[in-house]
Structure formats: structure tokens, C-alpha cells
Motif scaffolding. Structure first.
Motif, mmCIF file in Angstrom:
data_model
loop_
_atom_site.group_PDB
_atom_site.id
_atom_site.type_symbol
_atom_site.label_atom_id
_atom_site.label_comp_id
_atom_site.label_asym_id
_atom_site.label_seq_id
_atom_site.Cartn_x
_atom_site.Cartn_y
_atom_site.Cartn_z
ATOM 1 N N ASP A 9 -3.934 6.495 6.053
ATOM 2 C CA ASP A 9 -3.800 6.562 4.615
ATOM 3 C C ASP A 9 -3.039 7.794 4.143
ATOM 4 O OD1 ASP A 9 -5.174 4.200 4.135
ATOM 5 O OD2 ASP A 9 -7.090 5.213 4.393
ATOM 6 N N ARG A 10 -2.411 8.434 5.046
ATOM 7 C CA ARG A 10 -1.686 9.644 4.674
ATOM 8 C C ARG A 10 -0.580 9.319 3.680
ATOM 9 N NH1 ARG A 10 -0.281 14.781 5.908
ATOM 10 N NH2 ARG A 10 1.906 15.311 6.100
ATOM 11 N N VAL A 11 -0.603 9.962 2.538
ATOM 12 C CA VAL A 11 0.367 9.649 1.500
ATOM 13 C C VAL A 11 1.660 10.406 1.673
ATOM 14 C CG1 VAL A 11 -1.472 9.119 -0.130
ATOM 15 C CG2 VAL A 11 -0.502 11.418 -0.089
ATOM 16 N N GLY A 12 1.667 11.365 2.550
ATOM 17 C CA GLY A 12 2.866 12.170 2.725
ATOM 18 C C GLY A 12 3.881 11.568 3.658
ATOM 19 N N GLY A 13 3.646 10.375 4.118
ATOM 20 C CA GLY A 13 4.605 9.776 5.030
ATOM 21 C C GLY A 13 4.401 10.275 6.447
ATOM 22 N N TYR A 14 5.190 9.738 7.332
ATOM 23 C CA TYR A 14 5.115 10.107 8.735
ATOM 24 C C TYR A 14 5.905 11.375 8.996
ATOM 25 C CZ TYR A 14 3.763 5.204 9.716
ATOM 26 O OH TYR A 14 3.164 3.978 9.758
ATOM 27 N N THR A 15 5.500 12.039 10.081
ATOM 28 C CA THR A 15 6.329 13.080 10.670
ATOM 29 C C THR A 15 6.901 12.509 11.957
ATOM 30 O OG1 THR A 15 4.927 14.823 9.760
ATOM 31 C CG2 THR A 15 6.395 15.420 11.566
ATOM 32 N N PHE A 16 8.213 12.459 12.040
ATOM 33 C CA PHE A 16 8.864 11.872 13.205
ATOM 34 C C PHE A 16 9.257 12.944 14.208
ATOM 35 C CE2 PHE A 16 9.622 7.369 12.543
ATOM 36 C CZ PHE A 16 9.423 7.213 11.186
ATOM 37 N N GLY A 17 9.229 12.558 15.466
ATOM 38 C CA GLY A 17 9.825 13.384 16.507
ATOM 39 C C GLY A 17 11.328 13.211 16.503
ATOM 40 N N ASN B 23 0.836 -1.203 0.000
ATOM 41 C CA ASN B 23 0.000 0.000 0.000
ATOM 42 C C ASN B 23 0.865 1.245 0.000
ATOM 43 O OD1 ASN B 23 -2.386 1.455 -0.016
ATOM 44 N ND2 ASN B 23 -2.577 1.453 2.206
ATOM 45 N N GLY B 24 2.013 1.158 -0.671
ATOM 46 C CA GLY B 24 2.843 2.341 -0.801
ATOM 47 C C GLY B 24 4.272 2.117 -0.359
ATOM 48 N N LEU B 25 5.195 2.786 -1.032
ATOM 49 C CA LEU B 25 6.600 2.706 -0.691
ATOM 50 C C LEU B 25 7.124 4.105 -0.431
ATOM 51 C CD1 LEU B 25 9.316 0.434 -2.077
ATOM 52 C CD2 LEU B 25 9.768 2.891 -2.019
ATOM 53 N N PHE B 26 7.907 4.229 0.615
ATOM 54 C CA PHE B 26 8.404 5.534 1.064
ATOM 55 C C PHE B 26 9.929 5.528 1.093
ATOM 56 C CE2 PHE B 26 4.341 7.049 2.810
ATOM 57 C CZ PHE B 26 3.653 5.852 2.946
ATOM 58 N N TRP B 27 10.497 6.684 0.874
ATOM 59 C CA TRP B 27 11.928 6.898 1.123
ATOM 60 C C TRP B 27 12.059 8.020 2.148
ATOM 61 C CZ3 TRP B 27 16.050 4.088 -0.481
ATOM 62 C CH2 TRP B 27 15.857 3.198 -1.551
ATOM 63 N N TYR B 28 12.951 7.773 3.117
ATOM 64 C CA TYR B 28 13.250 8.753 4.145
ATOM 65 C C TYR B 28 14.748 9.000 4.166
ATOM 66 C CZ TYR B 28 8.608 8.154 6.292
ATOM 67 O OH TYR B 28 7.260 8.118 6.541
ATOM 68 N N GLN B 29 15.125 10.201 4.572
ATOM 69 C CA GLN B 29 16.530 10.542 4.784
ATOM 70 C C GLN B 29 16.760 10.697 6.286
ATOM 71 O OE1 GLN B 29 17.881 14.701 4.265
ATOM 72 N NE2 GLN B 29 19.326 13.924 2.735
ATOM 73 N N GLN B 30 17.868 10.158 6.756
ATOM 74 C CA GLN B 30 18.181 10.296 8.175
ATOM 75 C C GLN B 30 19.650 10.649 8.358
ATOM 76 O OE1 GLN B 30 17.730 6.784 10.683
ATOM 77 N NE2 GLN B 30 17.258 8.049 12.470
ATOM 78 N N HIS B 31 19.899 11.839 8.867
ATOM 79 C CA HIS B 31 21.261 12.216 9.224
ATOM 80 C C HIS B 31 21.582 11.618 10.589
ATOM 81 C CE1 HIS B 31 20.740 15.357 6.071
ATOM 82 N NE2 HIS B 31 22.027 15.105 5.894
ATOM 83 N N ALA B 32 22.854 11.382 10.818
ATOM 84 C CA ALA B 32 23.306 10.738 12.051
ATOM 85 C C ALA B 32 22.797 11.490 13.279
ATOM 86 C CB ALA B 32 24.820 10.657 12.077
ATOM 87 N N GLU C 118 19.803 12.104 14.115
ATOM 88 C CA GLU C 118 18.580 12.885 13.923
ATOM 89 C C GLU C 118 17.411 11.980 13.545
ATOM 90 O OE1 GLU C 118 20.979 16.797 12.226
ATOM 91 O OE2 GLU C 118 19.154 16.110 11.217
ATOM 92 N N ALA C 119 16.229 12.584 13.474
ATOM 93 C CA ALA C 119 15.032 11.839 13.094
ATOM 94 C C ALA C 119 14.969 11.658 11.583
ATOM 95 C CB ALA C 119 13.795 12.586 13.579
#
Lengths: 110, 115
Positions: free
Chosen positions: B99-107, A30-39, A41-42
Motif C-alpha cells: 500500500d505504499r503510496v510513494g511508488g516503487y524504488t527501482f534498482g 487503487n492508484g495511478l503513478f507516473w515515472y520518469q525513465q532516462h535511456a 536507466e531505472a
């Protein structure tokens, strides 16, 4: 089971282009995401793909092939600040959680 | 909008003590997710909560760990009788719906160190 694979580390040169691959096997999709994470950090959200094809957003693009269980993140005109971990994540149907890969550490050198 | 707020940022506990980690979601977000990240590893899902309900706790260890998201106040992740292996970064994320398509907001995370 659920499995997301991506390379552990990559090195690229400032100004170049780099492609980070991700393959996944999940119970539904139901969807694929990419995230960036600096050391230290969140993670911060970069891109979302749910249909096959390429999504472009500035210097970053993400591609998805659902039939192959494959995605890549393309980073153009690399900058030193792009040195970070890049996390591939998949949200499976029938559940609400998002499963993350172990991440790819990208080192950008001058 | 202050974003997702987690506190404390750093927490040191001796073995056997209790650790309480707090997460206030973004304004308007009613879905909270907790993840654990060990050094040099990816994010591991722990639990997904909505107000007053645990929706999916399949990633939570069966013992010592619990989570809640009360009607009022922040979400709490509680770890009882901590052990060295609990040392990790714990991240909370929120979304307005699953169903939010924008991804999560992390703390910014809570870095727990057990000594």
C-alpha cells in the motif's frame, strides 16, 4: 483485461509546457503513478494520484479523473534534461502488482 | 541506505545457459517485484514476492523462469536454457508494503544479452 494507453512520442520546446495523457482500463483501481525513465536507466517515481484532482509537485503536476479513466502529467518550464520516457502506471485493487503503459518518449528541443 | 541493489549490471549468456539475476531490496522493505523491459517497450510485470512467499506470478512465463526470495539473502530471478528472446532489461523494485503510496524504488536493472 487491463490496458493503459499513452502517446508514443511527443516533442516540445525548452521553456514550454507539455501535457502527456494517459487512459486506462483496469480491473479495479487503487492508484495511478507516473515515472520518469532516462535511456538506459531505472524508472524513478514522479507522482501518485488516488483521488480525483490535481497533484502539484514543483514543475510537475499530475491529474486524475477516475470516472473517465484518465490522467495527465503536466511538465512546466521544460528543460533539456526532461527529455526522457514518461511511464503511466496503475495499481489495480484485488492484486498487488502495478501495470505500466508503454511510455511516452518526450524530446525537448532548444 | 544503498537503495535497491541489482547485480550483475550486465550479463551475457549463450543460448541454453542459465541466467541468475539478483536483487537486494532497500533496508526495511519486504516486498519485491520483478519487471522485464524489452527495447523501446514498457515494463512488463513478472512476479511479486514477499520473504519466502510468491504472492503473484501471473506475469512469469510458465517454463524456464522461476523466482525466489529466501528468508536470508537477495531475491533471485532464474532463467534456465536462455533463448535470444530473453534478451531484455530486468528491473527489480521494492516497497515496505503493497500500500505504499510513494511508488516503487527501482534498482538499476540487469541487462541480459543472449548470444
Amino acid at each position: 483485461g487491463q490496458n493503459i494507453d499513452q502517446p508514443t512520442e511527443m516533442t516540445a520546446t525548452e521553456g514550454a509546457i507539455v501535457q502527456i495523457n494517459c487512459t486506462y482500463q483496469t480491473s479495479g483501481f487503487n492508484g495511478l503513478f507516473w515515472y520518469q525513465q532516462h535511456a538506459g536507466e531505472a524508472p524513478t517515481f514522479l507522482s501518485y494520484n488516488v483521488l480525483d484532482g490535481l497533484e502539484e509537485k514543483g514543475r510537475f503536476s499530475s491529474f486524475l479523473s477516475r470516472s473517465k479513466g484518465y490522467s495527465y502529467l503536466l511538465l512546466k518550464e521544460l528543460q533539456m534534461k526532461d527529455s526522457a520516457s514518461y511511464l503511466c502506471a496503475v495499481r489495480a485493487t484485488g492484486g498487488f502488482k502495478t501495470i505500466f503503459g508503454a511510455g511516452t518518449r518526450l524530446f525537448v528541443k532548444a | 541506505n544503498a537503495g535497491v541493489m541489482q547485480n550483475p549490471r550486465h550479463l551475457v549468456r549463450r543460448r541454453g545457459q542459465e541466467a541468475r539475476l539478483r536483487c537486494s531490496p532497500m533496508k526495511g522493505h519486504s516486498h519485491v517485484y520483478w519487471y522485464r523491459q524489452l527495447p523501446e517497450e514498457g515494463l512488463k510485470f513478472m512476479v511479486y514476492l514477499q520473504k519466502e512467499n510468491i504472492i503473484d506470478e501471473s506475469g512469469m512465463p510458465k517454463e524456464r523462469f522461476s523466482a525466489e526470495f529466501p528468508k536470508e539473502g537477495p531475491s533471485i530471478l532464474r532463467i534456465q536454457q536462455v533463448v535470444r528472446g530473453d534478451s531484455a532489461a530486468y528491473f527489480c523494485a521494492s516497497s515496505p508494503s503493497q500500500d505504499r503510496v510513494g511508488g516503487y524504488t527501482f534498482g538499476s536493472g540487469t541487462r541480459l544479452t543472449v548470444v
